[in-house]
Design a protein around this motif. Structure first.
Motif, PDB file in Angstrom:
ATOM      1  N   ARG A 188       0.798  -1.481   0.444  1.00 33.78           N
ATOM      2  CA  ARG A 188      -0.068   0.057  -0.172  1.00 33.78           C
ATOM      3  C   ARG A 188       1.129   1.533   0.403  1.00 33.78           C
ATOM      4  NH1 ARG A 188      -5.877  -1.186   0.821  1.00 33.78           N
ATOM      5  NH2 ARG A 188      -5.966  -3.037   0.161  1.00 33.78           N
ATOM      6  N   PRO A 229       2.897   4.543  -0.996  1.00 31.12           N
ATOM      7  CA  PRO A 229       1.931   5.676  -1.887  1.00 31.12           C
ATOM      8  C   PRO A 229       2.495   5.141  -3.476  1.00 31.12           C
ATOM      9  CG  PRO A 229       3.186   6.920  -0.508  1.00 31.12           C
ATOM     10  CD  PRO A 229       3.392   5.416   0.081  1.00 31.12           C
ATOM     11  N   GLN A 257       3.693   7.357  -7.337  1.00 31.22           N
ATOM     12  CA  GLN A 257       3.945   8.508  -7.876  1.00 31.22           C
ATOM     13  C   GLN A 257       4.239   8.462  -8.984  1.00 31.22           C
ATOM     14  OE1 GLN A 257       4.421  11.774  -6.353  1.00 31.22           O
ATOM     15  NE2 GLN A 257       4.679  12.003  -8.622  1.00 31.22           N
ATOM     16  N   ARG A 261      -6.684   2.593 -10.479  1.00 28.60           N
ATOM     17  CA  ARG A 261      -7.200   3.130  -9.072  1.00 28.60           C
ATOM     18  C   ARG A 261      -8.173   3.862  -8.603  1.00 28.60           C
ATOM     19  NH1 ARG A 261      -8.249   4.328  -5.303  1.00 28.60           N
ATOM     20  NH2 ARG A 261      -7.297   6.163  -3.069  1.00 28.60           N
ATOM     21  N   ASP A 286     -10.853   1.443  -1.761  1.00 32.72           N
ATOM     22  CA  ASP A 286      -9.272   2.018  -0.638  1.00 32.72           C
ATOM     23  C   ASP A 286      -8.287   2.048  -0.849  1.00 32.72           C
ATOM     24  OD1 ASP A 286      -8.437   1.397   2.110  1.00 32.72           O
ATOM     25  OD2 ASP A 286      -8.687  -0.167   2.487  1.00 32.72           O
ATOM     26  N   ASP A 297      -2.504   5.548  -1.827  1.00 32.83           N
ATOM     27  CA  ASP A 297      -2.277   7.578  -2.122  1.00 32.83           C
ATOM     28  C   ASP A 297      -1.539   7.606  -3.677  1.00 32.83           C
ATOM     29  OD1 ASP A 297      -3.005   8.116  -0.547  1.00 32.83           O
ATOM     30  OD2 ASP A 297      -1.638   9.183   1.026  1.00 32.83           O
ATOM     31  N   ARG A 324      -0.107  10.193  -6.966  1.00 35.50           N
ATOM     32  CA  ARG A 324       0.142  11.414  -6.910  1.00 35.50           C
ATOM     33  C   ARG A 324       0.411  11.462  -8.849  1.00 35.50           C
ATOM     34  NH1 ARG A 324       3.337  14.810  -2.736  1.00 35.50           N
ATOM     35  NH2 ARG A 324       1.624  14.637  -1.081  1.00 35.50           N
ATOM     36  N   GLN A 371      -9.644  10.232  -6.750  1.00 38.83           N
ATOM     37  CA  GLN A 371      -8.068   9.802  -5.676  1.00 38.83           C
ATOM     38  C   GLN A 371      -7.446  10.007  -6.315  1.00 38.83           C
ATOM     39  OE1 GLN A 371      -9.775   7.988  -3.511  1.00 38.83           O
ATOM     40  NE2 GLN A 371     -12.667   8.389  -3.965  1.00 38.83           N
ATOM     41  N   THR A 372      -6.459  10.647  -7.198  1.00 36.46           N
ATOM     42  CA  THR A 372      -5.731  10.902  -8.107  1.00 36.46           C
ATOM     43  C   THR A 372      -5.370  12.488  -8.183  1.00 36.46           C
ATOM     44  OG1 THR A 372      -5.933   9.058  -9.119  1.00 36.46           O
ATOM     45  CG2 THR A 372      -4.536   9.609  -9.616  1.00 36.46           C
ATOM     46  N   ASN A 373      -3.780  12.600  -6.881  1.00 33.53           N
ATOM     47  CA  ASN A 373      -3.658  13.577  -7.235  1.00 33.53           C
ATOM     48  C   ASN A 373      -2.929  14.455  -8.462  1.00 33.53           C
ATOM     49  OD1 ASN A 373      -1.640  16.667  -6.643  1.00 33.53           O
ATOM     50  ND2 ASN A 373      -2.181  15.956  -4.449  1.00 33.53           N
TER      51      ASN A 373
END
Ligand SMILES: Cc1cc2nc3c(=O)[nH]c(=O)nc-3n(C[C@H](O)[C@H](O)[C@H](O)COP(=O)(O)OP(=O)(O)OC[C@H]3O[C@@H](n4cnc5c(N)ncnc54)[C@H](O)[C@@H]3O)c2cc1C
Length: 244
Positions: free
Chosen positions: A115, A117, A119, A137, A142, A145, A147, A169-171
């Motif tokens: 799990r 993050p 990138q 994603r 759940d 994270d 990005r 859910q995605t920056n």
């Protein structure tokens, strides 16, 4: 996904073509024998001329999961052998030969117990496999994270604009190298190490990193990431060839 053991040549039929940008098209290809694919996988597309001459090129798959629809986005490379045909001459209803799904290394799967993050860093058409990962994603309730840092020449060159804007859910951070959109305070220019540092997960959280784009872009970004303290083993790269 069991699909990995089922890679082979398939005959697909183009069901939809739409302009993604002025120079790129989005192709929907129905492949009845397609076993499904993981986010990030690619296919080889083979074109055969009437005299039997064949040319094969790789294209990332924008779609994923257990579906027989394969979505590709192809950017025209002027003077190239395959991309001008796919962007200008391919028509809905045409057959297309594809080999795959390919790529075990440059994939992300929602079932991964890790799990950490994630990138994603894309340059130009290198967004295609990373969009596939971010879309997968988005379908998960759940998970890790995410990005996404996406470098494009101008806003007119960006792929998946609507889908990226709708991601919750995605920056998503899009930067422009040649011309900034009106209202942007960032002057146009290539990503700098400082900017990567500010807009990506820090090395201290050990993100899994996927970098994709033209070879010089990928090499520069990977080098910056290592200088910022990321372990090379955490950085996965896919090079599309050519110049940035
Ligand atoms: C794993 C993988 C996935 C890929 N996914 C995509 C994708 O989703 N969408 C997409 O549009 N392309 C993708 N590519 C690039 C694609 O495979 C072709 O390289 C590209 O379409 C050019 O092919 P062509 O036959 O038109 O040009 P070619 O005839 O092969 O090349 C002509 C000239 O252009 C240079 N060149 C080759 N590729 C590029 C490039 N990408 N940018 C700039 N110059 C280049 C070559 O060095 C050569 O000098 C991917 C490549 C790989 C390896």
């Amino acid at each position: 996904m069991s699909a990995k053991s089922q890679r082979r040549w398939h005959i697909g039929r183009v069901t939809n073509i739409r302009q993604e940008t002025d120079t790129a098209v989005r192709l929907k290809v129905e492949v009845p024998t397609w076993p499904g694919n993981d986010p990030g996988a690619h296919v080889d597309v083979r074109l055969t001329a009437p005299d039997g001459y064949q040319a094969t090129r790789s294209y990332s798959i924008a779609s994923s999961g257990d579906t027989t629809q394969v979505v590709l986005v192809v950017e025209e490379l002027p003077g190239g052998e395959v991309s001008p045909f796919l962007t200008h001459h391919l028509a809905e209803g045409d057959e297309l030969e594809v080999h795959g799904p390919l790529g075990r290394y440059f994939v992300w799967t929602a079932s991964d117990p890790d799990r950490s993050p994630v990138q994603l860093i894309a340059g130009g058409s290198g967004i295609v496999p990373l969009f596939s990962m971010a879309s997968a994603r988005e379908r998960e309730a759940d998970h890790a994270d995410f990005r996404l840092l996406y470098s494009v020449r101008t806003s007119r060159d960006a792929f998946f604009c609507e889908e990226l804007a709708a991601m919750s859910q995605t920056n998503v951070n899009i930067v422009h190298t040649r011309e900034s959109p009106s209202g942007s305070t960032r002057p146009p220019g290539r990503l700098t190490r400082d900017e990567i540092n500010r807009s990506t997960f820090p090395a201290s959280v050990r993100p899994r990193i996927y970098v994709c784009g033209p070879t010089p872009f990928v090499e520069t970004i990977a080098q910056s990431l290592v200088q910022l303290g990321h372990e090379p083993v955490q950085i996965r790269t896919e090079r599309f060839g050519g110049t940035s």
